[in-house]
Design a protein around this motif. Structure first.
Motif, PDB file in Angstrom:
ATOM      1  N   SER A  62     -93.115 -84.487  27.142  1.00 55.95           N
ATOM      2  CA  SER A  62     -94.376 -85.194  26.941  1.00 55.95           C
ATOM      3  C   SER A  62     -94.397 -86.439  27.802  1.00 55.95           C
ATOM      4  CB  SER A  62     -94.532 -85.582  25.470  1.00 55.95           C
ATOM      5  OG  SER A  62     -95.673 -86.402  25.278  1.00 55.95           O
ATOM      6  N   HIS A  63     -95.528 -86.689  28.468  1.00 51.95           N
ATOM      7  CA  HIS A  63     -95.699 -87.859  29.322  1.00 51.95           C
ATOM      8  C   HIS A  63     -96.549 -88.917  28.617  1.00 51.95           C
ATOM      9  CE1 HIS A  63     -94.108 -86.086  33.175  1.00 51.95           C
ATOM     10  NE2 HIS A  63     -94.268 -84.995  32.449  1.00 51.95           N
ATOM     11  N   ALA A  64     -96.528 -90.135  29.174  1.00 55.61           N
ATOM     12  CA  ALA A  64     -97.219 -91.259  28.535  1.00 55.61           C
ATOM     13  C   ALA A  64     -98.723 -91.020  28.413  1.00 55.61           C
ATOM     14  CB  ALA A  64     -96.956 -92.534  29.330  1.00 55.61           C
ATOM     15  N   ASP A  65     -99.291 -90.261  29.342  1.00 55.51           N
ATOM     16  CA  ASP A  65    -100.736 -90.009  29.303  1.00 55.51           C
ATOM     17  C   ASP A  65    -101.107 -88.836  28.399  1.00 55.51           C
ATOM     18  OD1 ASP A  65     -99.788 -87.867  30.748  1.00 55.51           O
ATOM     19  OD2 ASP A  65    -100.871 -88.349  32.606  1.00 55.51           O
ATOM     20  N   GLY A  66    -100.133 -88.325  27.664  1.00 53.09           N
ATOM     21  CA  GLY A  66    -100.390 -87.222  26.744  1.00 53.09           C
ATOM     22  C   GLY A  66    -100.178 -85.852  27.339  1.00 53.09           C
ATOM     23  N   ARG A  67     -99.976 -85.801  28.651  1.00 50.97           N
ATOM     24  CA  ARG A  67     -99.754 -84.515  29.308  1.00 50.97           C
ATOM     25  C   ARG A  67     -98.421 -83.924  28.877  1.00 50.97           C
ATOM     26  NH1 ARG A  67     -97.098 -83.616  34.255  1.00 50.97           N
ATOM     27  NH2 ARG A  67     -97.008 -85.905  34.510  1.00 50.97           N
ATOM     28  N   GLN A  68     -98.393 -82.621  28.660  1.00 50.70           N
ATOM     29  CA  GLN A  68     -97.153 -81.939  28.339  1.00 50.70           C
ATOM     30  C   GLN A  68     -96.742 -81.047  29.504  1.00 50.70           C
ATOM     31  OE1 GLN A  68     -96.836 -80.069  24.534  1.00 50.70           O
ATOM     32  NE2 GLN A  68     -97.385 -81.930  23.407  1.00 50.70           N
ATOM     33  N   GLU A  69     -95.461 -80.844  29.622  1.00 51.01           N
ATOM     34  CA  GLU A  69     -94.910 -80.120  30.755  1.00 51.01           C
ATOM     35  C   GLU A  69     -93.787 -79.210  30.261  1.00 51.01           C
ATOM     36  OE1 GLU A  69     -92.426 -81.240  34.874  1.00 51.01           O
ATOM     37  OE2 GLU A  69     -92.982 -82.801  33.421  1.00 51.01           O
ATOM     38  N   THR A  70     -93.753 -78.008  30.776  1.00 51.75           N
ATOM     39  CA  THR A  70     -92.656 -77.096  30.469  1.00 51.75           C
ATOM     40  C   THR A  70     -91.712 -77.019  31.675  1.00 51.75           C
ATOM     41  OG1 THR A  70     -94.015 -75.764  28.986  1.00 51.75           O
ATOM     42  CG2 THR A  70     -92.014 -74.742  29.864  1.00 51.75           C
ATOM     43  N   VAL A  71     -90.451 -77.242  31.418  1.00 48.13           N
ATOM     44  CA  VAL A  71     -89.446 -77.304  32.466  1.00 48.13           C
ATOM     45  C   VAL A  71     -88.421 -76.208  32.233  1.00 48.13           C
ATOM     46  CG1 VAL A  71     -87.588 -78.695  33.469  1.00 48.13           C
ATOM     47  CG2 VAL A  71     -89.711 -79.782  32.766  1.00 48.13           C
ATOM     48  N   GLU A  72     -88.069 -75.495  33.280  1.00 47.71           N
ATOM     49  CA  GLU A  72     -86.934 -74.579  33.223  1.00 47.71           C
ATOM     50  C   GLU A  72     -85.785 -75.211  33.992  1.00 47.71           C
ATOM     51  OE1 GLU A  72     -87.586 -70.306  33.694  1.00 47.71           O
ATOM     52  OE2 GLU A  72     -89.705 -70.794  33.972  1.00 47.71           O
TER      53      GLU A  72
END
Length: 490
Positions: A144-154
């Motif tokens: 989760s990023h500060a701007d609310g964006r979520q990211e999936t990482v492999e």
């Protein structure tokens, strides 16, 4: 959004996470370092970098920057019952760095972050690990990023360097067993003046009847004061005041010391906890995520940074395809044993310092005065604090008599074994021709040029972190070949 699979994901950008990222980057491993905090540590926190950690920093290439920023503590003096009991002299430490380097954690993080940037890597802040799960070839993590964006990482490996409240440890479901010590403690970073102020290059320990009181020198003419202030009752208390610190100084160290210019006043409790395994599968725990203990002896950050060094070279050899993934199985037993020892030693020091019974205090003081009269005892205390005696005698990677011990810091070539951009073993042998032939058979595991062995009649393979892996007779090339085959992919 999916991250690139080749990046090792490190969660937590304190000294431990930064050390791991620097080491992996030096070994040409792609890394990503995230931290949920908006900025680096601003306070002094962990204060000392010990001799063994400085030796390992030689391989990292950043020792000089630390030496320039830090203050060299030459020893410690223990007082009790109105008299000097004795104490270790750090100049007795058998290391090129025969001192404790006093440096605030804020500076440690700054210097490591600067070193990391030389590899083109910066900390990603206000990025939080939300969850993770194993995949056939690695780990999938949700951020989760500060701007609310979520990211999936492999990622091929997920490393938790995220402290005592580690999200990675919680995600693994590993118990963090231990307990809280029974006292409330006060901490103050201040300036000390007066005729009775301790020397600026020594740690001063006062074993007072009301509880221990310790003064640590800090660069810039400052000092850290730590003291017990009564039994913990679980109720929240306000931060201490400067007048409270002054009263403690006068009560436990004497009236001839004045305090001023506070930059950090706080309270804390000591927790002693540890996991029993430092990871599962492709997820590992490093530093405070795996072990927390009393600050007595200043071992916590150093132990965590050495965790990181231990894991880094093994990950790099596996990622480069030079070693089998089973090499990583040695990380947990090696560092688990060290964590147990550090936790035990720090706990004993704390228990000794916080004795409340007056008779027990008198016996302790008499025993310390007697024991510290022996140079061998003082040398042993200094060696233990410096962590130069840490080794891996029971490791699955230690083969032969004397294996697992710390190797001499430098050899005839004038550089630490294992320094350089590739984490390779160093062969010390008398027969250079046979040694060169062996290195040619295992080019990803051994540095190409063998070195003269300072121990006649012996053959040694020294690990990239400067510990003896194999100890054998000078002509026992079969043992060397077998050892390398066991580690390698051949």
């Amino acid at each position: 959004m999916a991250g690139r699979m080749n990046e090792v994901l490190i969660v937590g950008a304190g000294p431990v996470g930064l050390t791991l990222a620097c080491e992996l980057a030096r070994y040409r491993i792609s890394v990503r370092l995230i931290d949920r905090a908006p900025q680096a540590t601003q306070t002094s926190k962990a204060l000392v970098v010990w001799s063994r950690t400085l030796e390992l920093m030689d391989r990292m290439g950043c020792t000089e920057a630390f030496l320039a920023a830090g203050l060299r503590a030459r020893g410690a003096t223990l007082r009790g019952g109105g008299q000097v009991l004795g104490g270790p002299d750090f100049t007795d430490i058998a290391s090129p760095y025969a001192f404790g380097l006093m440096i605030p954690q804020s500076d440690t993080e700054r210097l490591l972050a600067e070193h990391l940037r030389t590899f083109g890597i910066a900390v990603e802040r206000e990025v939080e690990l939300l969850a993770f799960s194993p995949t056939p070839n690695g780990v999938e993590a949700r951020l989760s990023h500060a701007d609310g964006r979520q990211e999936t990482v492999e990622t091929p490996y997920l490393i938790g360097c995220d402290g005592a409240h580690s999200a990675v440890r919680h995600g693994l479901g590993l118990p963090f067993r231990g307990s809280a010590q029974g006292d409330d403690w006060l901490l103050a970073d201040i300036r000390l003046d007066g005729a009775e102020a301790p020397p600026g290059d020594r740690i001063a320990v006062y074993l007072h009847r009301d509880g221990p009181f310790v003064i640590f020198p800090i660069p810039g003419g400052r000092a850290r004061v730590v003291a017990t202030v009564g039994r913990a009752d679980g109720r929240p208390k306000p931060d201490p005041t400067l007048s409270e610190v002054q009263a403690l100084v006068e009560s436990r160290a004497g009236p001839g010391i004045r305090v001023s210019d506070p930059v950090w006043l706080s309270r804390f409790r000591i927790n002693e906890r540890k996991v029993s395994e430092y990871g599962r599968g492709r997820v590992f725990l490093v530093g405070d995520a795996a072990h927390i203990h009393s600050p007595a002896g200043g071992q916590g950050m150093n132990t965590g940074m050495q965790d990181a060094v231990n894991l880094a070279w093994k990950l790099a050899l596996v990622r480069h395809g030079a070693a089998a993934p089973t090499l990583l199985d040695s990380y947990s037993p090696e560092r688990n044993a060290v964590g147990e020892m550090v936790l035990r030693n720090a706990g004993r020091l704390t228990a000794m310092a916080t004795l409340a019974n007056p008779v027990a205090q008198a016996v302790r003081n008499a025993a310390l005065r007697f024991l510290l009269g022996f140079p061998a005892v003082r040398r042993r205390m200094a060696a233990t604090m410096s962590e130069i005696e840490i080794g891996y005698p029971a490791s699955p990677l230690s083969v032969g008599p004397g294996a697992g011990r710390r190797w001499r810091q430098e050899d005839a070539a004038g550089s630490p074994p294992g320094a350089g951009a590739d984490p390779r073993f160093v062969l010390y042998a008398a027969d250079a021709e046979r040694g060169t032939a062996l290195a040619a058979r295992f080019p990803g595991l051994i540095q190409p040029t063998p070195r003269d062995n300072p121990e006649p009649g012996r053959l040694h393979l020294v690990r990239p972190d400067g510990y003896v892996g194999l100890a054998a007779g000078a002509a026992d090339w079969t043992a060397a070949e077998h050892y390398l085959k066991e580690i390698g992919t051949a």
